[in-house]
Every structure is written in C-alpha cells, then in structure tokens.
Motif scaffolding. Structure first.
Motif, PDB file in Angstrom:
ATOM      1  N   UNK A  94      25.583   8.812  11.576  1.00 33.13           N
ATOM      2  CA  UNK A  94      25.200   8.543  10.187  1.00 33.13           C
ATOM      3  C   UNK A  94      24.468   9.735   9.592  1.00 33.13           C
ATOM      4  N   UNK A  95      23.522  10.277  10.358  1.00 40.91           N
ATOM      5  CA  UNK A  95      22.731  11.405   9.864  1.00 40.91           C
ATOM      6  C   UNK A  95      23.626  12.584   9.523  1.00 40.91           C
ATOM      7  N   UNK A  96      24.535  12.910  10.462  1.00 38.71           N
ATOM      8  CA  UNK A  96      25.392  14.065  10.248  1.00 38.71           C
ATOM      9  C   UNK A  96      26.335  13.821   9.085  1.00 38.71           C
ATOM     10  N   UNK A  97      26.783  12.576   8.931  1.00 38.53           N
ATOM     11  CA  UNK A  97      27.695  12.258   7.834  1.00 38.53           C
ATOM     12  C   UNK A  97      26.963  12.338   6.499  1.00 38.53           C
ATOM     13  N   UNK A  98      25.787  11.705   6.452  1.00 39.71           N
ATOM     14  CA  UNK A  98      25.031  11.663   5.202  1.00 39.71           C
ATOM     15  C   UNK A  98      24.508  13.040   4.827  1.00 39.71           C
ATOM     16  N   UNK A 131      22.604  -1.072  13.367  1.00 36.53           N
ATOM     17  CA  UNK A 131      23.995  -1.253  13.770  1.00 36.53           C
ATOM     18  C   UNK A 131      24.655  -2.374  12.977  1.00 36.53           C
ATOM     19  N   UNK A 132      24.011  -3.566  12.986  1.00 36.68           N
ATOM     20  CA  UNK A 132      24.697  -4.717  12.407  1.00 36.68           C
ATOM     21  C   UNK A 132      24.845  -4.579  10.900  1.00 36.68           C
ATOM     22  N   UNK A 133      23.852  -3.998  10.244  1.00 39.52           N
ATOM     23  CA  UNK A 133      23.972  -3.948   8.787  1.00 39.52           C
ATOM     24  C   UNK A 133      25.096  -3.006   8.379  1.00 39.52           C
ATOM     25  N   UNK A 134      25.253  -1.909   9.116  1.00 40.46           N
ATOM     26  CA  UNK A 134      26.323  -0.988   8.747  1.00 40.46           C
ATOM     27  C   UNK A 134      27.698  -1.547   9.089  1.00 40.46           C
ATOM     28  N   UNK A 135      27.775  -2.265  10.204  1.00 36.51           N
ATOM     29  CA  UNK A 135      29.039  -2.925  10.532  1.00 36.51           C
ATOM     30  C   UNK A 135      29.372  -3.945   9.436  1.00 36.51           C
ATOM     31  N   UNK A 136      28.360  -4.702   9.008  1.00 33.27           N
ATOM     32  CA  UNK A 136      28.594  -5.712   7.973  1.00 33.27           C
ATOM     33  C   UNK A 136      29.040  -5.056   6.667  1.00 33.27           C
ATOM     34  N   UNK A 137      28.408  -3.950   6.305  1.00 35.71           N
ATOM     35  CA  UNK A 137      28.792  -3.262   5.065  1.00 35.71           C
ATOM     36  C   UNK A 137      30.237  -2.791   5.133  1.00 35.71           C
ATOM     37  N   UNK A 138      30.631  -2.241   6.307  1.00 29.78           N
ATOM     38  CA  UNK A 138      31.997  -1.774   6.464  1.00 29.78           C
ATOM     39  C   UNK A 138      32.983  -2.932   6.410  1.00 29.78           C
ATOM     40  N   UNK A 139      32.606  -4.036   7.031  1.00 28.84           N
ATOM     41  CA  UNK A 139      33.503  -5.178   7.170  1.00 28.84           C
ATOM     42  C   UNK A 139      33.720  -5.867   5.826  1.00 28.84           C
ATOM     43  N   UNK A 140      32.634  -6.039   5.069  1.00 27.01           N
ATOM     44  CA  UNK A 140      32.771  -6.793   3.830  1.00 27.01           C
ATOM     45  C   UNK A 140      33.003  -5.898   2.614  1.00 27.01           C
ATOM     46  N   UNK A 141      32.608  -4.665   2.700  1.00 25.80           N
ATOM     47  CA  UNK A 141      32.747  -3.732   1.586  1.00 25.80           C
ATOM     48  C   UNK A 141      32.277  -4.350   0.268  1.00 25.80           C
ATOM     49  N   UNK A 142      31.053  -4.826   0.272  1.00 27.04           N
ATOM     50  CA  UNK A 142      30.529  -5.429  -0.941  1.00 27.04           C
ATOM     51  C   UNK A 142      29.066  -5.055  -1.097  1.00 27.04           C
ATOM     52  N   UNK A 178      18.437  -9.432  10.898  1.00 20.74           N
ATOM     53  CA  UNK A 178      19.474  -9.198   9.902  1.00 20.74           C
ATOM     54  C   UNK A 178      18.911  -9.170   8.499  1.00 20.74           C
ATOM     55  N   UNK A 179      18.132 -10.195   8.152  1.00 21.46           N
ATOM     56  CA  UNK A 179      17.660 -10.294   6.779  1.00 21.46           C
ATOM     57  C   UNK A 179      16.611  -9.232   6.474  1.00 21.46           C
ATOM     58  N   UNK A 180      15.690  -8.982   7.429  1.00 20.75           N
ATOM     59  CA  UNK A 180      14.646  -7.985   7.141  1.00 20.75           C
ATOM     60  C   UNK A 180      15.258  -6.606   6.942  1.00 20.75           C
ATOM     61  N   UNK A 181      16.267  -6.265   7.753  1.00 23.21           N
ATOM     62  CA  UNK A 181      16.894  -4.955   7.589  1.00 23.21           C
ATOM     63  C   UNK A 181      17.565  -4.833   6.231  1.00 23.21           C
ATOM     64  N   UNK A 182      18.287  -5.873   5.853  1.00 24.17           N
ATOM     65  CA  UNK A 182      18.996  -5.835   4.571  1.00 24.17           C
ATOM     66  C   UNK A 182      18.024  -5.678   3.411  1.00 24.17           C
ATOM     67  N   UNK A 183      16.974  -6.512   3.415  1.00 23.18           N
ATOM     68  CA  UNK A 183      16.003  -6.452   2.323  1.00 23.18           C
ATOM     69  C   UNK A 183      15.330  -5.089   2.276  1.00 23.18           C
ATOM     70  N   UNK A 184      14.976  -4.582   3.455  1.00 23.46           N
ATOM     71  CA  UNK A 184      14.282  -3.302   3.512  1.00 23.46           C
ATOM     72  C   UNK A 184      15.156  -2.181   2.967  1.00 23.46           C
TER      73      UNK A 184
END
Lengths: 316, 317
Positions: A308-312, A247-258, A52-58
């Motif tokens: 994500x790729x197609x959306x972005x 997966x988890x970082x994008x779910x977290x971003x959607x969930x917290x919207x921050x 979780x943390x490495x993905x976020x920082x990266x």
C-alpha cells in the motif's frame, strides 16, 4: 452482482465457518466443549465488530486508507493503561480483583487519552500522513516498552497472578468480560445510530462536510470516543491485532467498490469475522497450533502494508 | 559539548558501573587483592563494561554510516531491518547446524543482515519520492515482516524462547568467555573512520560520486558490510538494542553539525555514555534485580525518536 448478493454470500460463508468451528469433532463431550466454544465464538464476533467498525470510522474521519487505530498504537495504549493500574493499586486491590471494574476504569482513561493525545498529534503532524504513521508505529513500540518496563517493576509474584487474568490473546480469550463487552457494543451501536448518517458526508473531507452543514469537530470528537471504546473492547477480549483492521477494510473496499458506509460496515465486519474464524480454524486444524494467528496476520498484513505504501507513494 | 567532557563522563560512569552490583565491592578491596572480589571484577564486571562500550560505540557508528549512505536521518539498524535479519540468521544457523558454534552463528547472521539491508536499500531505490519519514516507515515494516518469519519458524522448531532472548538486549549474561566475539567489530570501527570522507561523497548520490572519481558501488558495499558485521556481532552477544543507532547520531548532529569524520568520535563516545547510563539505570531501579538494556533504551530511545520527529523542522533533520 449487487451489494445485497455479495453480502449474502459473505454472511453465508461466515455462518458456515462458525458452524464448522462450533461443531467440528464435537464427539461425546459436547456438553463440555460446546459452551466453551460458544463463548469463544461470541468473543470473536464481538472483536470482529469492534475492529471492523472502528477501523472504518477512523479511516473516514482521518480521510485516508492506510491509517488504522491499531497501527497508531491505540491497542498498546490500552495494555499500558491496564498495567499502569496494576502498578498503581497492586493486584489485590478491588479494582484489580474485579475485572469489570478494571475494564471500566481502563475504558475511561482510554477515551480521555485518545481524545487529548490524538488531537495533539493531528494538530501537530496535520496532513503529513507518513509522519503520523511513523509516530504511531514508534508510539506503539514506546507504549509496549513502557508496559514491559512497568511489568518488571511490579513485584514478580504479584505480576504472574495478574498477567494470566488480564492479557488476552485469540487462544486465551478473556471470557469474563464477555457480558460487559456485549452491553458495551450494544450501547456504542445505539450511540452511533445518531452519527451514522454523517459518515458518508464526512468521507468527502472536512471542507465539504462543513459546507453541507455538519458540525465537523463535534462529530469527529464523538466518533473518536467511539473508536477508543471499540479498540478497548477488542483488545481486552482477544489482545492486540495490529494489521487485521487494515487488511479487512481494504479487502472490503476492493470487494464492494463503494463509499457507502452502510454496506462497508457490514462488509468489513464480515471479512474480519471470516479472517478470524477461518484463520483460527487453519491454525488449529492445519498447523495444529505450531504457530499463532497473530504471526500470520502480521506477516500478511505487513507485506500488504508495504505494498500500500509503495503504491500510494506515487499519488501522495 | 566537548569531546573531553564526554570522555570524562564515560570514565566516571564506567568506574561506577564496576562497583554497582549485588555483590558489594569497595574500591579499597582492590588494594588488598582479595581473591573473591578480584575474581568477580575480572569475570563479570570488567567484561560487562567493555561490552557496553563496544556495543554502544559500534551500533551508534553503524547508524551514522547508514544515515550518511542513504542520505536519510532516520535510517538505522533498527529502522532498516538489519537487526531483524540478523536475528533470522541466528535462527537459521541454529536450525541448520545442530550445535552451531558462536562463530558459525555469527557468519550466518552476518550474511542475513547483509542480505536484508541490501534488499531494503534496493526497495529504497525503487521509490521515486523519497520523503524523509517515508523511508524509515517502510524499513520498520520490513523489519516487522522478517520478525514474523522468524517467529513462525521459531514456533515450528520450539526455539521461541531462544529467539526471545535475542530480542531482549541484556548485559547481565555477559561473562568472561562469552562476549569476546564483540571484539570483531573494533577493526570495523577503524575502517569506518578511514572511509568516512568516501561515505560522505557516496551519500551525495551515484552520479555525483562518479563525477568525483569515486567507486560508488565499492564504497556502498563496504559501508553495508561494516554495518552488517557490527550489527550481527552485537545481536549475537548482547541482543537487540532498539533505536540506539538512530537517536545517538542525530543528537550529535544537532549540536555538532554534519561533518562525518568530525562526528565519528563524538557519536562513538556519546553512544557508549548513553548505553552505560541506561545500563546503570536499569541496574539501580529495582536493585537487586535488573531491567534489561533493550527496555531502558527502548523507552528512552523511542521517546527521543518521537521528539526528534516532531521537532525535525526546527533541527533541519
């Protein structure tokens, strides 16, 4: 719902899942089963924190939402380094017999390589996110093939001894490294405290961060080292998990919207924990081991990645 | 590089390949018609050389056709989900027909490969901004997803080892009586040559080819059918050979330009030479054991692919 409430709900859910995992069907052999399960759950918790943390920082330092260290092939690199060490020293040498020594050496190489390698990559490929992703994916294959290549070159008998002890998966958690990993995570946590306050600023992008007085290159280098350590820990404990971080970082971003890293960090780690423990429960109880967690995560993660790729694709 | 040098290299490597192996055979033995040696040559060594040539040639050409049709240098059976779809097809054939004959497996694999490539081409058509790098990225992920479906069902039916054996391309199991299915792809190579100019026109886009009076849909379908047929026959008999269809045509186009019809023989020859060299390498390195072809090609091929990506501006890919 405020952040605090959301975090509480997630934590409660995670604790509930961990409870089920620990105590479900314990029966009369609890003094045998409980310690084993506890060790396993500890390893999963540490993996969740690391991923979780490495993905976020990266994602913060590379300023995008698709790249993750695992997609760029860092976990395959770790396996390659480990195999290379066996190849170099042989399985009977002290570096191989003592797992902790082996882990420490791999870790050093990993930090070194991550720095050199990704500096080169980012300088060369620069802002072209697709190019980076593609090169990362192929490098993952390249490291993987090279790893198998060396494994074939190693004397088959020798290799069998090593393989079982070194290469972990979620069903075969590498518990011997647990204490070292706990210490590792703790140290990384302490070290990160110094740089945690920069994360929100770094997310604004290089120019803004420099304007606001952050020594961008220095901080990014330090953070890259942290990412390398975390990826090594998670890979050593539970094996490669290519798409979990994404997966988890994008779910977290959607969930917290921050954008606040204090909240996102906790959220990402909790989601990773829920995904791993919940997924493992599903595999063990519902599918009764007729599949593995990594297959499921690869399937869902792969579809999500294309989405994500197609959306972005429109905005980039 | 002239064609005759490539041909010379292929002949030399093929002869070398015939006489490398655990059982030592000297060229002189042939003149005495020793029974055992002749048998080994006929049953194992010669089929191996033939299958290497056919597989190397046909996969490279399949890659070239795909690149021409999609107008993207980085599309190939590996980066468009074709190989993974073929593998899923073989698995389905084994699940549905208890004792599937090779031909049945081949047909089902062909249908799946065709369908998979077709879906991928359709996804591509949905994308507005076609970045040269974006397309193979989506393709690789598409392949990964199909791969995980395959693994899922293989786990459920205890077929995981069978699936793993198609994942690993391997020429060591090639023997007389087991590789003949590969011959099916030879006529398709000639059809490809015959249609070469039409593929070039079709690659210019639907509007353009219609203006030139070309039946765009038909040419496109023929191209995809050729690719799916070649891929499924190779995956079934040899196994997956990663990045071959990508690297070889690109190397040819770097030194020989982009004329499809002119490049076809070069690509075919270089593909065969490349696979033959990798196979000999894999056999010599840990003699008397062998390293499978998908590993040697995987290491060399993915390294070359990254190199091509890094230098693509220089080479105008």
């Amino acid at each position: 719902m405020g952040y605090r409430a959301k975090l509480s709900i997630l934590s409660a859910f995670a604790v509930l899942l961990i409870g089920i995992f620990l105590f479900m069907g314990l029966g009369s052999n609890w003094d045998y089963a409980l310690p084993r399960r506890t060790v396993k759950i500890l390893a999963i918790i540490i993996t969740s924190i690391a991923i979780g943390f490495s993905t976020l920082v990266f994602q913060t330092i590379t300023n995008n939402r698709i790249l993750t260290p695992n997609i760029l092939g860092l976990d395959s690199l770790y396996l390659l380094i480990q195999t290379f060490l066996v190849f170099l020293f042989g399985s009977t040498h002290v570096t191989m017999l003592n797992k902790n020594v082996n882990f420490a050496i791999s870790l050093c190489f990993m930090m070194l390589f991550a720095l050199i390698f990704y500096q080169l990559l980012f300088k060369r490929a620069g802002k072209d996110i697709y190019l980076l992703l593609l090169i990362g994916l192929i490098l993952g294959t390249f490291f993987g093939s090279l790893t198998s290549f060396m494994q074939v070159l190693i004397d088959p008998n020798e290799f069998l001894i090593v393989q079982d002890r070194m290469f972990a998966s979620i069903n075969n958690v590498n518990t011997d490294l647990l204490y070292l990993s706990i210490v590792g995570i703790f140290l990384v946590g302490l070290y990160t405290l110094k740089y945690a306050k920069y994360l929100d600023v770094l997310a604004l992008g290089r120019e803004h961060a420099v304007n606001l007085g952050v020594d961008f290159d220095l901080v990014v280098k330090r953070l890259l080292i942290i990412v390398a350590v975390l990826v090594s820990i998670s890979t050593a404990l539970t094996g490669p998990m290519t798409f979990l971080g994404l997966l988890v970082i994008n779910v977290a971003r959607e969930f917290f919207k921050t954008y606040k890293h204090s909240i996102l960090t906790a959220g990402t780690i909790l989601f990773a924990l829920i995904a791993l423990v919940g997924g493992q429960l599903l595999i063990e109880k519902v599918f009764t081991f007729s599949t593995t967690l990594s297959v499921v995560i690869n399937f869902i993660g792969g579809i999500y990645f294309i989405y994500l790729l197609l959306k972005e694709n429109r905005s980039w | 590089m002239k064609k005759r040098y490539l041909l010379l290299a292929l002949v030399i490597l093929s002869i070398a390949s015939l006489f490398i192996g655990v059982k030592e055979i000297h060229p002189i033995d042939l003149f005495y018609f020793k029974d055992e040696e002749t048998q080994i040559l006929l049953i194992s060594r010669i089929p191996r050389v033939i299958s290497i040539i056919i597989a190397g040639t046909s996969i490279s050409i399949a890659g070239l056709i795909m690149q021409q049709l999609s107008r993207n240098k980085f599309v190939s059976p590996t980066t468009a989900g074709t190989m993974d779809s073929a593998r899923l097809g073989i698995l389905v054939a084994m699940m549905v027909f208890a004792n599937a004959s090779p031909l049945q497996k081949m047909m089902v694999a062909f249908l799946f490969a065709l369908l998979g490539t077709f879906i991928f081409i359709n996804i591509l058509n949905k994308i507005k901004y076609k970045d040269a790098v974006f397309v193979p990225l989506v393709g690789l992920m598409f392949g990964n997803i199909i791969g995980s479906i395959t693994t899922f069902f293989a786990y459920k039916n205890n077929l995981i080892q069978n699936v793993a054996s198609w994942l690993e391309g391997d020429f060591s199991l090639i023997m007389k009586g087991q590789y003949e299915l590969l011959y099916i792809s030879i006529p398709f190579i000639f059809i490809a040559y015959f249609y070469a100019n039409k593929f070039t026109v079709a690659g210019m886009g639907e509007e353009f080819s219609k203006n030139l009076g070309l039946n765009y849909k038909q040419v496109m379908n023929i191209g995809l059918i050729i690719v799916a047929f070649i891929t499924s026959s190779v995956v079934l008999t040899v196994g997956t050979i990663p990045f071959l269809g990508l690297v070889v045509p690109n190397i040819v186009s770097i030194y020989n330009g982009d004329h499809l019809k002119k490049n076809l023989p070069h690509t075919a020859l270089l593909g065969a030479v490349f696979v033959m060299a990798c196979d000999i390498l894999g056999r010599v390195i840990i003699y008397p054991y062998e390293i499978s072809i998908s590993l040697t090609v995987g290491v060399i091929g993915s390294a070359l692919f990254v190199y091509l990506l890094m230098r693509r501006k220089v080479y105008g890919l």
